[in-house]
Enzyme design. Structure first.
Site, PDB file in Angstrom:
ATOM      1  N   GLU A  41       0.873  -1.164   0.000  1.00  0.00           N
ATOM      2  CA  GLU A  41       0.000   0.000   0.000  1.00  0.00           C
ATOM      3  C   GLU A  41       0.916   1.222   0.000  1.00  0.00           C
ATOM      4  OE1 GLU A  41      -2.738   0.310   3.285  1.00  0.00           O
ATOM      5  OE2 GLU A  41      -3.477   2.234   2.553  1.00  0.00           O
ATOM      6  N   ARG A 267       4.949 -12.869  10.015  1.00  0.00           N
ATOM      7  CA  ARG A 267       5.377 -11.502   9.798  1.00  0.00           C
ATOM      8  C   ARG A 267       6.746 -11.333  10.441  1.00  0.00           C
ATOM      9  NH1 ARG A 267       1.908  -7.461   8.600  1.00  0.00           N
ATOM     10  NH2 ARG A 267       2.716  -5.397   9.030  1.00  0.00           N
ATOM     11  N   LYS A 277       3.684   0.704  10.121  1.00  0.00           N
ATOM     12  CA  LYS A 277       3.789   1.913   9.287  1.00  0.00           C
ATOM     13  C   LYS A 277       3.193   3.130   9.974  1.00  0.00           C
ATOM     14  CE  LYS A 277       2.938   0.116   5.053  1.00  0.00           C
ATOM     15  NZ  LYS A 277       2.346   0.143   3.715  1.00  0.00           N
TER      16      LYS A 277
HETATM   17  P1  ATP Z   1       0.106  -1.536   7.360  1.00  0.00           P
HETATM   18  O1  ATP Z   1       1.185  -1.314   8.405  1.00  0.00           O
HETATM   19  O2  ATP Z   1      -0.392  -0.299   6.695  1.00  0.00           O
HETATM   20  O3  ATP Z   1      -0.929  -2.556   7.714  1.00  0.00           O
HETATM   21  P2  ATP Z   1       1.639  -3.443   5.946  1.00  0.00           P
HETATM   22  O4  ATP Z   1       2.820  -3.372   6.827  1.00  0.00           O
HETATM   23  O5  ATP Z   1       0.794  -4.653   5.888  1.00  0.00           O
HETATM   24  O6  ATP Z   1       0.755  -2.176   6.145  1.00  0.00           O
HETATM   25  P3  ATP Z   1       1.577  -3.290   3.101  1.00  0.00           P
HETATM   26  O7  ATP Z   1       2.066  -2.203   2.255  1.00  0.00           O
HETATM   27  O8  ATP Z   1       0.135  -3.618   3.082  1.00  0.00           O
HETATM   28  O9  ATP Z   1       2.126  -3.010   4.543  1.00  0.00           O
HETATM   29  O10 ATP Z   1       2.407  -4.609   2.865  1.00  0.00           O
HETATM   30  C1  ATP Z   1       2.745  -5.112   1.610  1.00  0.00           C
HETATM   31  C2  ATP Z   1       3.102  -6.561   1.749  1.00  0.00           C
HETATM   32  O11 ATP Z   1       4.195  -6.701   2.638  1.00  0.00           O
HETATM   33  C3  ATP Z   1       1.969  -7.359   2.340  1.00  0.00           C
HETATM   34  O12 ATP Z   1       1.854  -8.572   1.603  1.00  0.00           O
HETATM   35  C4  ATP Z   1       2.378  -7.606   3.746  1.00  0.00           C
HETATM   36  O13 ATP Z   1       1.861  -8.813   4.220  1.00  0.00           O
HETATM   37  C5  ATP Z   1       3.896  -7.640   3.638  1.00  0.00           C
HETATM   38  N1  ATP Z   1       4.499  -7.234   4.907  1.00  0.00           N
HETATM   39  C6  ATP Z   1       4.328  -6.067   5.545  1.00  0.00           C
HETATM   40  N2  ATP Z   1       4.988  -6.051   6.715  1.00  0.00           N
HETATM   41  C7  ATP Z   1       5.607  -7.256   6.820  1.00  0.00           C
HETATM   42  C8  ATP Z   1       6.442  -7.867   7.803  1.00  0.00           C
HETATM   43  N3  ATP Z   1       6.775  -7.230   8.934  1.00  0.00           N
HETATM   44  N4  ATP Z   1       6.895  -9.116   7.570  1.00  0.00           N
HETATM   45  C9  ATP Z   1       6.564  -9.768   6.437  1.00  0.00           C
HETATM   46  N5  ATP Z   1       5.781  -9.256   5.471  1.00  0.00           N
HETATM   47  C10 ATP Z   1       5.300  -8.016   5.649  1.00  0.00           C
HETATM   48 MG    MG Z   2      -1.341  -4.072   4.818  1.00  0.00          MG
END
Ligand code: ATP
Ligand code: MG
Length: 564
Positions: A41, A267, A277
């Site tokens: 995003e 994660r 974020k």
């Molecule tokens: P938010 O903090 O806004 O919920 P997010 O951290 O999920 O966002 P996105 O931009 O939606 O961020 O993430 C893009 C992709 O990265 C998604 O598939 C998400 O699952 C993955 N992702 C985000 N943070 C992690 C993390 N800490 N470890 C592994 N994958 C991650």
């Molecule tokens: Mg997300």
């Protein structure tokens, strides 16, 4: 007998559960080739957690001869910006991955998604709910009690269609009504209790401008975007496990062109690090750091600026693997591949971070001589360089003690040490200013010890780095510590209370050898005995600025162990 039909048998061997699934699907012919996607995003910069997702999705595509899309999940215009869209692309490239022509935006699918919402309404599987948000939430029930139907749940298809069209036309204010799927208010999984699919949002979108005032939720946009792109394996993090029944329900009830499947993985969480974020955005907007690429941030832009090689991040991700249970990764595991790679790649230089002048009293005249220094101890091909040795030099202030304890082997009155590549020197006299502070050491050198050994076999217990006062270049050096003081920032409630006030130390009066004046921004060198440093983009030819990428050893872990 075993048969192996996966396109890349070696890649599939002994792998994590996702790769096992992909290999099995290909072997069974369920898919001709694998298609994955990385779906950020654009509401912030990518961080080390995203690196895990990038390496997983692009890595699988590479290993199995498939492809990986970069898709922006741009369904919430209030938080999304072009700056983030650009930065994310630069960061994925830097990490070493290429989406080729497969760059997509969920916003490109808004029209199709709208049509599919209409499809659900016509099938009696979605309705417009005018209930205020709080009421809707209260009526969803609890884990032990089923939800209550809204009075709008049984609206006619015609009325729903009419209202949905008028929502799109902009007739209603934000929050006035939503489109909900009509699934099951008694479902054990709360997500399935008539989830929201569309909300009214009068906000300009970075790509579609003001064409829409109605935006799909993540749940409605994500799986359908996957289906449009013929994604075979839609990988996400564990918190979406509860959303999978909804993902499947929508795919089943819509005329989508393919049937992707969602798989969840752990994660990444890293000790002393925040990857939310929302928090990262606040660290920037409230000035705890100087921007998204402040080298203390866990973003890829910050790690790059700090001098962390992309290959070290990929190696870190490879080492932590892919699991189904969340855990917190120790910092040492992140730092190890960084040191390992920089030790191999970084040329050695000398720099004095906190200078103390020494004068070699018996050095002839005001002259100097050139001394050869090795660029890399393990790589003769890296060659050598000439450095100047002369009457006035700088050594590290920490390498001198006037009244040393027993085990201090470095400079002190009467003590002899080796200056790296040069000579043995002995401290003869300590010069202080009016305040009693040591400002200079008067020393002598042994001309016979040139190259660092004395012909009479005399031993010294320390070798110090130094620079020559005549041609050393002044520089600012920025030392970074962890941005948070505890391994679990925010565990007591307020994450900002755990921000480390000493996370940045600026040394404004360092001296570096002249060869460093020609370093390129981003180039990482080892300052001997100090650590790895990289020229910052704030640097100008007139005033050099270096970031400490990482120390030579894990001093942080040692400090923690000592309770200090
Ligand atoms: P938010 O903090 O806004 O919920 P997010 O951290 O999920 O966002 P996105 O931009 O939606 O961020 O993430 C893009 C992709 O990265 C998604 O598939 C998400 O699952 C993955 N992702 C985000 N943070 C992690 C993390 N800490 N470890 C592994 N994958 C991650
Ligand atoms: Mg997300």
């Amino acid at each position: 007998m075993e048969t192996e039909t996966a396109p890349n048998a070696t890649a599939a061997a002994g792998r994590d559960f996702v790769r096992e699934i992909v290999a099995a699907d290909l072997a069974a012919g369920r898919h001709k080739s694998v298609v994955t996607r990385f779906p950020p995003e654009p509401n912030g910069y990518l961080h080390i957690g995203h690196a895990k997702a990038i390496c997983l999705n692009f890595g699988i595509a590479q290993e199995f001869g498939g492809r990986c899309h970069l898709r922006f999940d741009d369904t919430n215009p209030t938080k999304e910006e072009q700056e983030f869209i650009d930065a994310i692309q630069a960061d994925v490239r830097w990490l070493g991955f290429d989406w080729g022509e497969h760059l997509y935006f969920a916003s490109d699918y808004f029209e199709r998604l709208y049509d599919w919402a209409v499809h659900l309404i016509k099938a009696g599987k979605a309705y417009i709910d005018d209930s205020p948000l709080a009421e809707m939430r209260a009526m969803r029930g609890t884990v032990t009690e089923p939800g209550q139907p809204s009075i709008y749940r049984e609206r006619s298809v015609e009325e729903n269609l009419d209202l949905f069209r008028r929502m799109r036309a902009g007739e209603f204010p934000n929050g006035a009504r939503v489109l909900r799927a009509k699934i099951d208010l008694a479902a054990g999984n709360m997500i399935m209790r008539d989830p929201v699919l569309y909300r009214i949002l009068h906000a300009a979108h970075p790509r579609t401008g003001t064409a829409w005032c109605l935006y799909p939720t993540y749940d409605f946009a994500h799986g359908q975007s996957d289906a449009i792109e013929h994604i075979t394996h839609s990988l996400c993090t564990l918190e979406f496990e509860d959303h999978r029944p909804l993902y499947d329900w929508l795919i089943e009830h819509l005329p989508v062109p393919s049937k992707p499947r969602q798989y969840e993985t752990a994660r990444l969480a890293l000790a002393y690090t925040v990857l939310s974020k929302r928090t990262l955005t606040k660290l920037v907007s409230e000035g705890h750091v100087k921007g998204w690429d402040d080298p203390r941030m866990p973003t890829l832009a910050a790690l790059r600026r700090r001098g962390v090689p992309a290959a070290a991040i990929r190696e870190f991700v490879r080492r932590i693997g892919v699991a189904r249970a969340n855990s917190v990764v120790e910092l040492a595991i992140f730092e190890h591949p960084i040191r390992e790679m920089l030790n191999k790649s970084a040329q050695r230089r000398m720099a004095v971070l906190r200078p103390l002048k020494i004068v070699i009293e018996n050095y002839p005249g005001n002259g100097f001589e050139e001394i050869e220094a090795i660029n890399h101890p393990d790589d003769p091909a890296a060659g050598t360089r000439k450095i100047k040795f002369g009457r006035e030099l700088y050594v590290e202030r920490d390498d001198f003690m006037e009244n040393p304890p027993k085990k201090f082997f470095r400079l002190s009155p009467g003590k002899e040490v080796r200056l790296r590549y040069a000579y043995f020197v002995t401290c003869r006299e300590v010069v202080k200013d009016a305040a009693g502070e040591v400002v200079e050491l008067r020393c002598t050198y042994d001309p016979a010890s040139r190259g660092g050994n004395s012909p009479d076999g005399r031993k010294v217990q320390a070798t110090l780095h130094w620079v020559s006062a005549a041609d050393a270049v002044p520089a600012e050096v920025r030392l970074y510590e962890q941005l948070f003081t505890r391994p679990d920032p925010g565990a007591d409630g307020d994450v900002f209370a755990d921000v480390n006030p000493k996370s940045l130390e600026v040394l404004g009066d360092a001296r570096v050898e002249p060869a460093l004046a020609n370093a390129a921004a981003g180039e990482v060198v080892q300052f001997e005995r100090q650590g790895y440093f990289c020229l910052d983009r704030d640097s100008t030819p007139k005033s050099l600025v270096f970031n400490r990428t990482i120390g030579l050893r894990d001093t942080w872990a040692k400090m923690q162990a000592k309770g200090g």
